[in-house]
Motif scaffolding. Structure first.
Motif, short mmCIF file in Angstrom:
data_model
loop_
_atom_site.label_atom_id
_atom_site.label_comp_id
_atom_site.label_asym_id
_atom_site.label_seq_id
_atom_site.Cartn_x
_atom_site.Cartn_y
_atom_site.Cartn_z
N THR A 26 0.81 -1.22 0.00
CA THR A 26 0.00 0.00 0.00
C THR A 26 0.84 1.26 0.00
O THR A 26 0.31 2.35 0.15
N ARG A 113 -9.35 3.64 3.42
CA ARG A 113 -8.67 3.22 2.18
C ARG A 113 -7.85 1.94 2.38
O ARG A 113 -7.04 1.59 1.54
N GLY A 114 -8.01 1.30 3.54
CA GLY A 114 -7.30 0.05 3.79
C GLY A 114 -5.97 0.23 4.52
O GLY A 114 -5.33 -0.76 4.85
N SER A 117 -6.08 -1.25 8.13
CA SER A 117 -6.02 -2.72 8.09
C SER A 117 -4.62 -3.20 7.76
O SER A 117 -4.12 -4.16 8.36
#
Length: 174
Positions: A26, A113-114, A117
């Motif tokens: 990411t 937006r992740g 996580s």
């Protein structure tokens, strides 16, 4: 969000490396916090926690920042960086027979937006490798609770303000 990592009978530290690249693609890195980060993190905390604290009737302009300043630890805090920008922070520190995952804040533009996580997954992989149970507390009604539940946390106790949650290490890590 204030949270903790519980040891399996030991007081193990989850080390904060100088810099860790995302293993989840990411584009973020974790870097160890330095003393100069404290005010930017205090402001981030005030921004992120304000809606939940106001909803609970607990928001105080000074106290929201001072609580971070009082517990800030460069030894246990990581800064989440995207590009050259501070995107958030997270602290994992020992406390008695536990390690607490706390001060996990993401700048509003990076929420949903992740990123939360991905960072949490990275931290949990580390604690799983060490056989540690992770504990945390989150404010009642906070959307962050859903993030923690998706990652295997369950409620251990709660009061009118806080929900205390735990997650044992995964069986595959033992």
């Amino acid at each position: 969000m204030d949270a903790g990592v519980v040891g399996s009978g030991t007081r193990a530290d989850v080390p904060v490396p100088e810099r860790t690249a995302s293993a989840h693609g990411t584009g973020w890195v974790l870097r160890r916090a330095v003393a100069a980060d404290v005010e930017e993190i205090a402001e981030l905390r005030a921004t992120v926690m304000r809606p939940d604290l106001e909803r609970l009737g607990r928001y105080d302009e000074h106290r929201v920042r001072q609580r971070l300043r009082d517990s800030f630890s460069t030894q246990h805090t990581s800064i989440i960086v995207i590009g050259h920008e501070l995107a958030g922070c997270v602290t994992v520190r020992p406390a008695g027979d536990r390690q607490w995952l706390e001060h996990f804040y993401l700048a509003p533009r990076h929420q949903g937006r992740g990123l939360g996580s991905a960072v949490l997954r990275t931290l949990l992989e580390r604690t799983d490798e060490q056989g540690l149970t992770v504990a945390l507390d989150v404010l009642q009604g906070s959307a962050a609770r859903r993030l923690y539940e998706r990652h295997g946390f369950v409620v251990e106790a709660q009061d009118p303000i806080d929900v205390f949650m735990v997650r044992p290490p995964t069986a595959s890590a033992l």
